[in-house]
Design a protein around this motif. Structure first.
Motif, PDB file in Angstrom:
ATOM      1  N   THR A   1       7.319   3.124   0.126  1.00  0.00           N
ATOM      2  CA  THR A   1       6.714   2.909  -1.180  1.00  0.00           C
ATOM      3  C   THR A   1       5.486   3.795  -1.290  1.00  0.00           C
ATOM      4  O   THR A   1       4.640   3.800  -0.399  1.00  0.00           O
ATOM      5  CB  THR A   1       6.310   1.435  -1.361  1.00  0.00           C
ATOM      6  OG1 THR A   1       7.466   0.622  -1.181  1.00  0.00           O
ATOM      7  CG2 THR A   1       5.747   1.185  -2.753  1.00  0.00           C
ATOM      8  N   VAL A   2       5.419   4.555  -2.380  1.00  0.00           N
ATOM      9  CA  VAL A   2       4.288   5.450  -2.610  1.00  0.00           C
ATOM     10  C   VAL A   2       3.723   5.207  -4.005  1.00  0.00           C
ATOM     11  O   VAL A   2       4.390   4.659  -4.880  1.00  0.00           O
ATOM     12  CB  VAL A   2       4.684   6.938  -2.459  1.00  0.00           C
ATOM     13  CG1 VAL A   2       5.131   7.243  -1.038  1.00  0.00           C
ATOM     14  CG2 VAL A   2       5.761   7.337  -3.439  1.00  0.00           C
ATOM     15  N   CYS A   3       2.472   5.628  -4.203  1.00  0.00           N
ATOM     16  CA  CYS A   3       1.860   5.512  -5.531  1.00  0.00           C
ATOM     17  C   CYS A   3       2.358   6.662  -6.412  1.00  0.00           C
ATOM     18  O   CYS A   3       2.934   7.643  -5.916  1.00  0.00           O
ATOM     19  CB  CYS A   3       0.335   5.533  -5.425  1.00  0.00           C
ATOM     20  SG  CYS A   3      -0.355   7.077  -4.818  1.00  0.00           S
ATOM     21  N   ALA A   4       2.135   6.565  -7.707  1.00  0.00           N
ATOM     22  CA  ALA A   4       2.602   7.582  -8.647  1.00  0.00           C
ATOM     23  C   ALA A   4       1.977   8.946  -8.361  1.00  0.00           C
ATOM     24  O   ALA A   4       2.642   9.976  -8.473  1.00  0.00           O
ATOM     25  CB  ALA A   4       2.307   7.153 -10.077  1.00  0.00           C
ATOM     26  N   GLU A   5       0.700   8.962  -7.960  1.00  0.00           N
ATOM     27  CA  GLU A   5       0.020  10.227  -7.687  1.00  0.00           C
ATOM     28  C   GLU A   5       0.647  10.947  -6.493  1.00  0.00           C
ATOM     29  O   GLU A   5       0.880  12.154  -6.531  1.00  0.00           O
ATOM     30  CB  GLU A   5      -1.474  10.005  -7.443  1.00  0.00           C
ATOM     31  CG  GLU A   5      -2.242   9.563  -8.670  1.00  0.00           C
ATOM     32  CD  GLU A   5      -2.127   8.064  -8.952  1.00  0.00           C
ATOM     33  OE1 GLU A   5      -1.679   7.304  -8.045  1.00  0.00           O
ATOM     34  OE2 GLU A   5      -2.465   7.647 -10.063  1.00  0.00           O
ATOM     35  N   CYS A   6       0.918  10.220  -5.426  1.00  0.00           N
ATOM     36  CA  CYS A   6       1.551  10.831  -4.254  1.00  0.00           C
ATOM     37  C   CYS A   6       2.979  11.246  -4.556  1.00  0.00           C
ATOM     38  O   CYS A   6       3.456  12.275  -4.065  1.00  0.00           O
ATOM     39  CB  CYS A   6       1.512   9.880  -3.060  1.00  0.00           C
ATOM     40  SG  CYS A   6      -0.133   9.723  -2.335  1.00  0.00           S
TER      41      CYS A   6
ATOM     42  N   THR B   1       0.849  -1.186   0.000  1.00  0.00           N
ATOM     43  CA  THR B   1       0.000   0.000   0.000  1.00  0.00           C
ATOM     44  C   THR B   1       0.884   1.236   0.000  1.00  0.00           C
ATOM     45  O   THR B   1       2.033   1.204   0.462  1.00  0.00           O
ATOM     46  CB  THR B   1      -0.919   0.046   1.235  1.00  0.00           C
ATOM     47  OG1 THR B   1      -0.111  -0.004   2.410  1.00  0.00           O
ATOM     48  CG2 THR B   1      -1.906  -1.101   1.252  1.00  0.00           C
ATOM     49  N   CYS B   2       0.342   2.333  -0.494  1.00  0.00           N
ATOM     50  CA  CYS B   2       1.043   3.609  -0.513  1.00  0.00           C
ATOM     51  C   CYS B   2       1.200   4.097   0.925  1.00  0.00           C
ATOM     52  O   CYS B   2       0.232   4.127   1.681  1.00  0.00           O
ATOM     53  CB  CYS B   2       0.257   4.625  -1.342  1.00  0.00           C
ATOM     54  SG  CYS B   2       0.969   6.293  -1.305  1.00  0.00           S
ATOM     55  N   GLU B   3       2.407   4.489   1.297  1.00  0.00           N
ATOM     56  CA  GLU B   3       2.674   4.950   2.660  1.00  0.00           C
ATOM     57  C   GLU B   3       1.963   6.270   2.956  1.00  0.00           C
ATOM     58  O   GLU B   3       1.718   6.588   4.110  1.00  0.00           O
ATOM     59  CB  GLU B   3       4.181   5.138   2.868  1.00  0.00           C
ATOM     60  CG  GLU B   3       4.975   3.875   2.754  1.00  0.00           C
ATOM     61  CD  GLU B   3       4.983   3.055   4.031  1.00  0.00           C
ATOM     62  OE1 GLU B   3       4.727   3.603   5.104  1.00  0.00           O
ATOM     63  OE2 GLU B   3       5.258   1.854   3.927  1.00  0.00           O
ATOM     64  N   ASP B   4       1.644   7.049   1.919  1.00  0.00           N
ATOM     65  CA  ASP B   4       1.015   8.352   2.132  1.00  0.00           C
ATOM     66  C   ASP B   4      -0.507   8.295   2.133  1.00  0.00           C
ATOM     67  O   ASP B   4      -1.139   8.770   3.058  1.00  0.00           O
ATOM     68  CB  ASP B   4       1.489   9.363   1.088  1.00  0.00           C
ATOM     69  CG  ASP B   4       2.916   9.824   1.348  1.00  0.00           C
ATOM     70  OD1 ASP B   4       3.315   9.890   2.523  1.00  0.00           O
ATOM     71  OD2 ASP B   4       3.626  10.113   0.376  1.00  0.00           O
ATOM     72  N   CYS B   5      -1.110   7.701   1.104  1.00  0.00           N
ATOM     73  CA  CYS B   5      -2.572   7.733   0.997  1.00  0.00           C
ATOM     74  C   CYS B   5      -3.238   6.407   1.340  1.00  0.00           C
ATOM     75  O   CYS B   5      -4.450   6.341   1.504  1.00  0.00           O
ATOM     76  CB  CYS B   5      -3.006   8.182  -0.399  1.00  0.00           C
ATOM     77  SG  CYS B   5      -2.686   6.971  -1.704  1.00  0.00           S
ATOM     78  N   GLY B   6      -2.469   5.323   1.425  1.00  0.00           N
ATOM     79  CA  GLY B   6      -3.018   4.028   1.797  1.00  0.00           C
ATOM     80  C   GLY B   6      -3.620   3.227   0.649  1.00  0.00           C
ATOM     81  O   GLY B   6      -4.167   2.156   0.866  1.00  0.00           O
TER      82      GLY B   6
ATOM     83  N   ILE C   1      11.129   5.246  -2.461  1.00  0.00           N
ATOM     84  CA  ILE C   1      11.957   6.425  -2.262  1.00  0.00           C
ATOM     85  C   ILE C   1      12.530   6.407  -0.860  1.00  0.00           C
ATOM     86  O   ILE C   1      11.986   5.784   0.043  1.00  0.00           O
ATOM     87  CB  ILE C   1      11.171   7.730  -2.498  1.00  0.00           C
ATOM     88  CG1 ILE C   1       9.952   7.805  -1.582  1.00  0.00           C
ATOM     89  CG2 ILE C   1      10.761   7.870  -3.945  1.00  0.00           C
ATOM     90  CD1 ILE C   1       9.224   9.120  -1.638  1.00  0.00           C
ATOM     91  N   GLU C   2      13.640   7.104  -0.684  1.00  0.00           N
ATOM     92  CA  GLU C   2      14.264   7.218   0.622  1.00  0.00           C
ATOM     93  C   GLU C   2      13.854   8.556   1.223  1.00  0.00           C
ATOM     94  O   GLU C   2      13.971   9.596   0.566  1.00  0.00           O
ATOM     95  CB  GLU C   2      15.784   7.137   0.485  1.00  0.00           C
ATOM     96  CG  GLU C   2      16.508   7.109   1.792  1.00  0.00           C
ATOM     97  CD  GLU C   2      18.003   6.885   1.617  1.00  0.00           C
ATOM     98  OE1 GLU C   2      18.672   6.694   2.633  1.00  0.00           O
ATOM     99  OE2 GLU C   2      18.490   6.911   0.477  1.00  0.00           O
ATOM    100  N   VAL C   3      13.349   8.538   2.430  1.00  0.00           N
ATOM    101  CA  VAL C   3      12.907   9.754   3.099  1.00  0.00           C
ATOM    102  C   VAL C   3      13.579   9.864   4.464  1.00  0.00           C
ATOM    103  O   VAL C   3      14.055   8.874   5.020  1.00  0.00           O
ATOM    104  CB  VAL C   3      11.369   9.793   3.281  1.00  0.00           C
ATOM    105  CG1 VAL C   3      10.670   9.826   1.937  1.00  0.00           C
ATOM    106  CG2 VAL C   3      10.883   8.613   4.098  1.00  0.00           C
ATOM    107  N   GLU C   4      13.607  11.085   4.989  1.00  0.00           N
ATOM    108  CA  GLU C   4      14.145  11.290   6.332  1.00  0.00           C
ATOM    109  C   GLU C   4      13.132  10.805   7.348  1.00  0.00           C
ATOM    110  O   GLU C   4      11.934  10.894   7.133  1.00  0.00           O
ATOM    111  CB  GLU C   4      14.437  12.767   6.553  1.00  0.00           C
ATOM    112  CG  GLU C   4      15.574  13.286   5.720  1.00  0.00           C
ATOM    113  CD  GLU C   4      15.892  14.746   6.021  1.00  0.00           C
ATOM    114  OE1 GLU C   4      15.628  15.204   7.153  1.00  0.00           O
ATOM    115  OE2 GLU C   4      16.401  15.406   5.118  1.00  0.00           O
ATOM    116  N   SER C   5      13.631  10.301   8.470  1.00  0.00           N
ATOM    117  CA  SER C   5      12.731   9.827   9.519  1.00  0.00           C
ATOM    118  C   SER C   5      13.326  10.137  10.886  1.00  0.00           C
ATOM    119  O   SER C   5      14.532  10.304  11.032  1.00  0.00           O
ATOM    120  CB  SER C   5      12.480   8.324   9.384  1.00  0.00           C
ATOM    121  OG  SER C   5      13.652   7.607   9.679  1.00  0.00           O
ATOM    122  N   VAL C   6      12.445  10.216  11.866  1.00  0.00           N
ATOM    123  CA  VAL C   6      12.870  10.377  13.254  1.00  0.00           C
ATOM    124  C   VAL C   6      12.186   9.269  14.041  1.00  0.00           C
ATOM    125  O   VAL C   6      10.968   9.216  14.129  1.00  0.00           O
ATOM    126  CB  VAL C   6      12.474  11.755  13.822  1.00  0.00           C
ATOM    127  CG1 VAL C   6      12.889  11.862  15.277  1.00  0.00           C
ATOM    128  CG2 VAL C   6      13.070  12.878  12.996  1.00  0.00           C
TER     129      VAL C   6
END
Length: 78
Positions: free
Chosen positions: A58-63, A26-31, A42-47
């Motif tokens: 992992t995100v969808c193309a739209e996000c 599933t998309c990490e942003d919109c589900g 993609i690689e993103v910063e995290s805390v």
């Protein structure tokens, strides 16, 4: 079955073989549920626990276009 199975972490004892949550990305942003090969990693910063670092999501193309396209630190080829 409308309810998603919960992972027990032990595949040998699992009663939901073949419908494992890990098999369905599933998309990490919109589900949104992603088909195999459809997601963009993609690689993103995290805390986490007060420590700064990076993680792969992992995100969808739209996000990706909406939230990450303008980030010049991300390399992506169409």
């Amino acid at each position: 079955m409308s309810e998603k199975p919960k992972c027990s972490g032990n595949c040998r004892l699992c009663t939901d073989l073949g419908i494992c949550p890990a098999d369905h990305a599933t998309c990490e942003d919109c589900g949104a549920e992603l088909e195999p090969g459809e997601g963009i990693e993609i690689e993103v910063e995290s805390v986490e626990r007060g420590r700064h670092g990076t993680k792969m999501i992992t995100v969808c193309a739209e996000c990706f276009v909406a939230y990450y396209q303008g980030d010049e630190t991300i390399e992506y080829e169409y």
